[in-house]
Structures are given as C-alpha cells and as structure tokens.
Scaffold this motif. Structure first.
Motif, mmCIF file in Angstrom:
data_model
loop_
_atom_site.group_PDB
_atom_site.id
_atom_site.type_symbol
_atom_site.label_atom_id
_atom_site.label_comp_id
_atom_site.label_asym_id
_atom_site.label_seq_id
_atom_site.Cartn_x
_atom_site.Cartn_y
_atom_site.Cartn_z
ATOM 1 N N MET A 189 0.850 -1.168 0.000
ATOM 2 C CA MET A 189 0.000 0.000 0.000
ATOM 3 C C MET A 189 0.901 1.238 0.000
ATOM 4 S SD MET A 189 -3.192 0.705 2.439
ATOM 5 C CE MET A 189 -3.624 -0.953 2.000
ATOM 6 N N THR A 190 0.658 2.139 -0.916
ATOM 7 C CA THR A 190 1.497 3.325 -1.042
ATOM 8 C C THR A 190 0.981 4.455 -0.157
ATOM 9 O OG1 THR A 190 0.206 4.292 -2.841
ATOM 10 C CG2 THR A 190 1.958 2.727 -3.466
ATOM 11 N N PRO A 191 1.846 5.432 0.145
ATOM 12 C CA PRO A 191 1.378 6.606 0.894
ATOM 13 C C PRO A 191 0.212 7.302 0.193
ATOM 14 C CG PRO A 191 3.755 6.552 0.896
ATOM 15 C CD PRO A 191 3.304 5.457 -0.037
ATOM 16 N N ALA A 192 0.255 7.375 -1.124
ATOM 17 C CA ALA A 192 -0.827 8.022 -1.866
ATOM 18 C C ALA A 192 -2.150 7.297 -1.659
ATOM 19 C CB ALA A 192 -0.479 8.091 -3.352
ATOM 20 N N GLN A 193 -2.123 5.963 -1.648
ATOM 21 C CA GLN A 193 -3.348 5.182 -1.448
ATOM 22 C C GLN A 193 -3.909 5.385 -0.042
ATOM 23 O OE1 GLN A 193 -1.520 1.450 -2.487
ATOM 24 N NE2 GLN A 193 -2.746 1.292 -4.367
ATOM 25 N N LEU A 194 -3.036 5.388 0.953
ATOM 26 C CA LEU A 194 -3.484 5.598 2.331
ATOM 27 C C LEU A 194 -4.094 6.983 2.510
ATOM 28 C CD1 LEU A 194 -0.505 3.955 4.188
ATOM 29 C CD2 LEU A 194 -2.893 3.267 4.385
ATOM 30 N N LEU A 195 -3.446 7.995 1.957
ATOM 31 C CA LEU A 195 -3.962 9.358 2.099
ATOM 32 C C LEU A 195 -5.261 9.539 1.320
ATOM 33 C CD1 LEU A 195 -0.566 11.216 1.995
ATOM 34 C CD2 LEU A 195 -2.098 11.052 3.960
ATOM 35 N N ALA A 196 -5.385 8.870 0.176
ATOM 36 C CA ALA A 196 -6.636 8.936 -0.587
ATOM 37 C C ALA A 196 -7.776 8.301 0.211
ATOM 38 C CB ALA A 196 -6.470 8.249 -1.937
ATOM 39 N N PHE A 197 -7.502 7.169 0.852
ATOM 40 C CA PHE A 197 -8.523 6.518 1.687
ATOM 41 C C PHE A 197 -8.926 7.446 2.823
ATOM 42 C CE2 PHE A 197 -10.059 3.845 5.104
ATOM 43 C CZ PHE A 197 -10.912 2.977 4.452
ATOM 44 N N GLU A 198 -7.946 8.071 3.462
ATOM 45 C CA GLU A 198 -8.234 8.989 4.571
ATOM 46 C C GLU A 198 -9.045 10.186 4.095
ATOM 47 O OE1 GLU A 198 -8.348 10.465 8.439
ATOM 48 O OE2 GLU A 198 -7.859 8.471 7.708
ATOM 49 N N ARG A 199 -8.731 10.703 2.915
ATOM 50 C CA ARG A 199 -9.471 11.840 2.371
ATOM 51 C C ARG A 199 -10.928 11.450 2.110
ATOM 52 N NH1 ARG A 199 -6.451 12.734 -1.674
ATOM 53 N NH2 ARG A 199 -7.624 11.530 -3.178
#
Length: 76
Positions: free
Chosen positions: A1-11
């Motif tokens: 899981m990439t940082p971008a994917q985690l931040l997108a989920f959080e957003r």
C-alpha cells in the motif's frame, strides 16, 4: 500500500467512525491500529506529501494535537 493510497482513503473517509473502521478491515485488509501507524508514516513521507499535501498536513496536525493532549495529561 502506497502513501498516496493511504492518504486517498483517509481523504474519502475522514474521522474515526465504526463504518470507517470496518472499511479499513474489509477494503485494506489491515487492523485499525496498523492503518493509523501507516497513515502517520505516509503523512510524514515525501511521497505522501507530494501525493496529497492537504490531507498529509491534516493528518500530521491531528497527530501533533493528540501528542500535546497526552503530554499535558502526563505532566499533570
């Protein structure tokens, strides 16, 4: 899981709700604790900041606010 994917989920799922926790387990396949550890790491990484600077900043501010509350609680 990439940082971008985690931040997108959080957003997409801000706040800590039972529904969000169920989605973390179901969609991401990890525990809530692991998610928040990875999310904090993503928010402080260069890749995460470049991918979603606004969400990364919000996550970092939340982490800092919780740390300040814990520090005040232990100092009292």
């Amino acid at each position: 899981m990439t940082p971008a994917q985690l931040l997108a989920f959080e957003r997409q799922h801000p706040g800590a709700t039972p529904t969000k926790h169920a989605r973390i387990r179901h969609e991401l396949g990890i525990s809530e604790i692991r998610y928040y550890v990875l999310l904090e790491r993503a928010a402080t990484s260069i890749d995460g900041i470049e991918a979603d600077p606004i969400t990364a900043r919000m996550v970092r501010e939340r982490v800092e606010a919780r740390a300040a509350i814990r520090a005040r609680r232990t100092a009292a």
